[in-house]
Scaffold this motif. Structure first.
Motif, mmCIF file in Angstrom:
data_model
loop_
_atom_site.group_PDB
_atom_site.id
_atom_site.type_symbol
_atom_site.label_atom_id
_atom_site.label_comp_id
_atom_site.label_asym_id
_atom_site.label_seq_id
_atom_site.Cartn_x
_atom_site.Cartn_y
_atom_site.Cartn_z
ATOM 1 N N LEU A 124 4.273 -2.922 6.811
ATOM 2 C CA LEU A 124 4.209 -1.649 6.502
ATOM 3 C C LEU A 124 3.110 -1.331 5.219
ATOM 4 O O LEU A 124 2.781 -2.186 4.556
ATOM 5 C CB LEU A 124 5.397 -1.283 5.708
ATOM 6 N N TYR A 125 2.446 -0.414 5.488
ATOM 7 C CA TYR A 125 1.202 0.130 4.598
ATOM 8 C C TYR A 125 1.750 1.224 3.730
ATOM 9 O O TYR A 125 2.510 2.220 4.372
ATOM 10 C CB TYR A 125 0.040 0.391 5.171
ATOM 11 N N PHE A 126 1.623 1.468 2.485
ATOM 12 C CA PHE A 126 2.150 2.507 1.783
ATOM 13 C C PHE A 126 0.973 3.213 0.712
ATOM 14 O O PHE A 126 -0.087 2.632 0.378
ATOM 15 C CB PHE A 126 3.240 2.069 0.666
ATOM 16 N N ALA A 127 1.095 4.335 0.498
ATOM 17 C CA ALA A 127 0.324 5.082 -0.559
ATOM 18 C C ALA A 127 -1.231 5.279 0.021
ATOM 19 O O ALA A 127 -1.139 5.593 1.406
ATOM 20 C CB ALA A 127 0.258 4.502 -1.846
ATOM 21 N N SER A 128 -2.158 4.951 -0.852
ATOM 22 C CA SER A 128 -3.481 5.204 -0.385
ATOM 23 C C SER A 128 -3.758 4.152 1.074
ATOM 24 O O SER A 128 -4.538 4.466 1.559
ATOM 25 C CB SER A 128 -4.503 4.802 -1.295
ATOM 26 N N LEU A 129 -3.257 2.899 0.881
ATOM 27 C CA LEU A 129 -3.448 2.129 2.107
ATOM 28 C C LEU A 129 -3.027 2.769 3.561
ATOM 29 O O LEU A 129 -3.964 3.009 4.401
ATOM 30 C CB LEU A 129 -2.582 0.823 2.115
ATOM 31 N N LYS A 130 -1.867 3.462 3.381
ATOM 32 C CA LYS A 130 -1.465 4.222 4.599
ATOM 33 C C LYS A 130 -2.432 5.105 4.775
ATOM 34 O O LYS A 130 -2.945 5.554 6.090
ATOM 35 C CB LYS A 130 0.043 4.865 4.326
ATOM 36 N N GLU A 131 -2.981 6.145 3.949
ATOM 37 C CA GLU A 131 -3.740 7.141 4.243
ATOM 38 C C GLU A 131 -5.474 6.558 4.477
ATOM 39 O O GLU A 131 -5.806 7.038 5.513
ATOM 40 C CB GLU A 131 -4.133 8.049 2.999
ATOM 41 N N SER A 132 -5.745 5.467 4.129
ATOM 42 C CA SER A 132 -6.978 4.822 4.677
ATOM 43 C C SER A 132 -6.879 4.323 6.172
ATOM 44 O O SER A 132 -7.800 4.379 6.856
ATOM 45 C CB SER A 132 -7.407 3.855 3.490
ATOM 46 N N LEU A 133 -5.860 3.702 6.345
ATOM 47 C CA LEU A 133 -5.647 3.200 7.709
ATOM 48 C C LEU A 133 -5.240 4.286 8.816
ATOM 49 O O LEU A 133 -5.397 3.832 9.993
ATOM 50 C CB LEU A 133 -4.570 2.042 7.557
ATOM 51 N N GLY A 134 -4.609 5.209 8.312
ATOM 52 C CA GLY A 134 -4.230 6.035 9.220
ATOM 53 C C GLY A 134 -2.880 5.765 10.080
ATOM 54 O O GLY A 134 -2.593 6.551 11.022
ATOM 55 N N ARG A 135 -2.211 5.173 9.470
ATOM 56 C CA ARG A 135 -0.996 4.595 9.926
ATOM 57 C C ARG A 135 -0.240 3.870 8.892
ATOM 58 O O ARG A 135 -0.629 3.314 7.931
ATOM 59 C CB ARG A 135 -1.007 3.607 11.159
ATOM 60 N N THR B 62 -10.397 -4.613 -0.481
ATOM 61 C CA THR B 62 -10.884 -4.002 -1.420
ATOM 62 C C THR B 62 -9.997 -3.144 -2.613
ATOM 63 O O THR B 62 -10.432 -2.796 -3.540
ATOM 64 C CB THR B 62 -12.051 -2.885 -0.989
ATOM 65 N N THR B 63 -8.845 -3.159 -2.253
ATOM 66 C CA THR B 63 -7.728 -2.620 -3.224
ATOM 67 C C THR B 63 -7.389 -3.783 -4.335
ATOM 68 O O THR B 63 -6.928 -4.747 -3.915
ATOM 69 C CB THR B 63 -6.621 -2.269 -2.578
ATOM 70 N N ARG B 64 -7.928 -3.346 -5.556
ATOM 71 C CA ARG B 64 -7.572 -4.106 -6.752
ATOM 72 C C ARG B 64 -5.888 -4.269 -6.856
ATOM 73 O O ARG B 64 -5.340 -3.239 -6.742
ATOM 74 C CB ARG B 64 -8.142 -3.571 -7.872
ATOM 75 N N ASN B 65 -5.528 -5.454 -7.270
ATOM 76 C CA ASN B 65 -4.235 -5.743 -7.819
ATOM 77 C C ASN B 65 -2.959 -5.244 -6.308
ATOM 78 O O ASN B 65 -2.091 -4.656 -6.549
ATOM 79 C CB ASN B 65 -3.660 -4.928 -8.744
ATOM 80 N N LEU B 66 -3.757 -5.397 -5.114
ATOM 81 C CA LEU B 66 -2.573 -5.355 -3.930
ATOM 82 C C LEU B 66 -1.411 -6.178 -4.070
ATOM 83 O O LEU B 66 -1.438 -7.106 -4.452
ATOM 84 C CB LEU B 66 -3.479 -5.948 -2.957
ATOM 85 N N ARG B 67 -0.287 -5.202 -3.983
ATOM 86 C CA ARG B 67 1.156 -5.920 -4.102
ATOM 87 C C ARG B 67 1.517 -6.186 -2.657
ATOM 88 O O ARG B 67 1.123 -5.337 -1.880
ATOM 89 C CB ARG B 67 1.738 -5.018 -4.799
ATOM 90 N N ALA C 190 5.347 -5.877 3.498
ATOM 91 C CA ALA C 190 4.902 -4.522 3.123
ATOM 92 C C ALA C 190 3.603 -4.656 2.228
ATOM 93 O O ALA C 190 3.657 -5.727 1.279
ATOM 94 C CB ALA C 190 5.694 -3.691 2.213
ATOM 95 N N PHE C 191 2.576 -4.024 2.315
ATOM 96 C CA PHE C 191 1.354 -3.976 1.351
ATOM 97 C C PHE C 191 1.351 -2.735 0.748
ATOM 98 O O PHE C 191 1.622 -1.511 1.269
ATOM 99 C CB PHE C 191 0.014 -4.131 2.012
ATOM 100 N N PHE C 192 1.088 -2.604 -0.429
ATOM 101 C CA PHE C 192 0.873 -1.422 -1.391
ATOM 102 C C PHE C 192 -0.056 -1.544 -2.549
ATOM 103 O O PHE C 192 0.149 -2.602 -3.310
ATOM 104 C CB PHE C 192 2.199 -0.780 -1.571
#
Length: 82
Positions: free
Chosen positions: A6-17, A48-53, A74-76
């Motif tokens: 699962l991808y959340f927030a800006s990750l979801k937007e960047s990946l398009g899914r 490239t996402t800093r502090n990826l959780r 889940a990555f966010f």
């Protein structure tokens, strides 16, 4: 080993899914190795996402956490409140 990602927030937007279901290759055994594999296979935003959780089965975990068949990962990015 098959897992759901699962991808959340800006990750979801960047990946398009927001969701992927993947069969992992033999060498991918931890959350960190999963992230590296995803980066190498078309998800550079994860590098490239800093502090990826990340969470496995809805529990926050470090990158060294081992994965098993059927896990939900889940990555966010960090979020700010206001």
């Amino acid at each position: 080993m098959s897992i759901q990602i699962l991808y959340f927030a800006s990750l979801k937007e960047s990946l398009g899914r927001g969701v992927d279901t993947v069969d992992l290759p033999e060498g991918v055994k931890t959350v960190g190795e999963l992230r590296d594999w995803l980066v190498a296979n078309g998800a550079p935003v994860l590098a490239t996402t800093r502090n990826l959780r990340c969470a496995v089965n809805q529990e926050m975990v470090p990158a060294a956490t081992p994965l098993k068949d059927g896990d939900e990962v889940a990555f966010f990015p960090p979020v700010t409140g206001g």
